[in-house]
Write a protein that holds these residues in place. Structure first.
Motif, mmCIF file in Angstrom:
data_model
loop_
_atom_site.group_PDB
_atom_site.id
_atom_site.type_symbol
_atom_site.label_atom_id
_atom_site.label_comp_id
_atom_site.label_asym_id
_atom_site.label_seq_id
_atom_site.Cartn_x
_atom_site.Cartn_y
_atom_site.Cartn_z
ATOM 1 N N LYS A 1 -39.305 -8.126 39.208
ATOM 2 C CA LYS A 1 -38.270 -9.147 39.416
ATOM 3 C C LYS A 1 -36.970 -8.697 38.750
ATOM 4 O O LYS A 1 -36.985 -7.954 37.774
ATOM 5 N N LYS A 2 -35.878 -9.208 39.284
ATOM 6 C CA LYS A 2 -34.569 -8.949 38.697
ATOM 7 C C LYS A 2 -34.420 -9.803 37.436
ATOM 8 O O LYS A 2 -34.793 -10.968 37.426
ATOM 9 N N LEU A 3 -33.881 -9.197 36.391
ATOM 10 C CA LEU A 3 -33.670 -9.908 35.135
ATOM 11 C C LEU A 3 -32.354 -10.684 35.180
ATOM 12 O O LEU A 3 -31.413 -10.279 35.867
ATOM 13 N N ALA A 4 -32.268 -11.765 34.440
ATOM 14 C CA ALA A 4 -31.038 -12.562 34.372
ATOM 15 C C ALA A 4 -29.934 -11.782 33.659
ATOM 16 O O ALA A 4 -28.752 -11.977 33.942
ATOM 17 N N TYR A 5 -30.316 -10.917 32.742
ATOM 18 C CA TYR A 5 -29.366 -10.077 32.015
ATOM 19 C C TYR A 5 -30.096 -8.783 31.654
ATOM 20 O O TYR A 5 -31.322 -8.767 31.548
ATOM 21 N N PRO A 6 -29.351 -7.684 31.488
ATOM 22 C CA PRO A 6 -30.012 -6.406 31.178
ATOM 23 C C PRO A 6 -30.740 -6.442 29.830
ATOM 24 O O PRO A 6 -30.252 -7.024 28.868
ATOM 25 N N ILE A 7 -31.918 -5.842 29.804
ATOM 26 C CA ILE A 7 -32.694 -5.670 28.580
ATOM 27 C C ILE A 7 -32.981 -4.179 28.473
ATOM 28 O O ILE A 7 -33.528 -3.583 29.405
ATOM 29 N N GLN A 8 -32.592 -3.574 27.371
ATOM 30 C CA GLN A 8 -32.768 -2.131 27.156
ATOM 31 C C GLN A 8 -32.172 -1.334 28.319
ATOM 32 O O GLN A 8 -32.765 -0.375 28.797
ATOM 33 N N HIS A 9 -31.032 -1.758 28.798
ATOM 34 C CA HIS A 9 -30.297 -1.124 29.907
ATOM 35 C C HIS A 9 -31.069 -1.147 31.223
ATOM 36 O O HIS A 9 -30.829 -0.329 32.103
ATOM 37 N N LYS A 10 -31.996 -2.069 31.371
ATOM 38 C CA LYS A 10 -32.782 -2.214 32.604
ATOM 39 C C LYS A 10 -32.414 -3.552 33.246
ATOM 40 O O LYS A 10 -32.206 -4.540 32.558
ATOM 41 N N SER A 11 -32.366 -3.575 34.578
ATOM 42 C CA SER A 11 -32.001 -4.817 35.275
ATOM 43 C C SER A 11 -33.206 -5.460 35.963
ATOM 44 O O SER A 11 -33.089 -6.526 36.550
ATOM 45 N N THR A 12 -34.379 -4.801 35.915
ATOM 46 C CA THR A 12 -35.594 -5.362 36.498
ATOM 47 C C THR A 12 -36.748 -5.183 35.516
ATOM 48 O O THR A 12 -36.641 -4.422 34.552
ATOM 49 N N GLY A 13 -37.850 -5.874 35.795
ATOM 50 C CA GLY A 13 -39.035 -5.745 34.953
ATOM 51 C C GLY A 13 -40.241 -6.341 35.652
ATOM 52 O O GLY A 13 -40.101 -7.158 36.567
#
Length: 121
Positions: free
Chosen positions: A48-60
């Protein structure tokens, strides 16, 4: 033992292969079972697409585990989440009676009905 109902959602790094992702989820299922937890529901929501980047990633890879366990197990579970580099974020909450009722309805698909199905019922 004081058994409570919990739900944990965790996001795995999107660079993992399907096999690595399944292995990570299996690790936490095994951890819970080995410590006396009763798994109620396990859902793999997928990439899924993240609401905001986490560790420079936009999906998880999103995963949900609903379980019944002793209160002391939550600290152990969260320490394991923090140690695991595959886990980008996690949240564990205790479920009250309303949340349990909602989850039961959701598992049975009560919220997935289309307008036509609702009209027919």
């Amino acid at each position: 033992m004081n058994m409570n109902n919990y739900e944990t959602v965790f996001i795995l790094n999107p660079v993992l292969s399907d096999e690595q992702m399944k292995d990570a989820v299996g690790t936490y299922e095994t951890l819970l079972k080995n410590n006396g937890a009763e798994l109620i529901n396990v859902e793999k929501w997928g990439l899924k697409k993240l609401a905001y980047p986490i560790q420079h990633k936009s999906t998880g890879f999103y995963n949900l585990i609903e379980f019944k366990a002793d209160t002391s197990l939550i600290k152990t579970l969260e320490v394991e989440f923090k140690r695991d580099e595959r886990v980008m974020r996690f949240l564990t909450i205790a479920l009250n009676k309303h949340a349990l009722e909602y989850n039961e309805k959701r598992r049975k698909g009560a919220f997935n009905k289309s307008k036509k199905e609702e009209a027919a019922a």
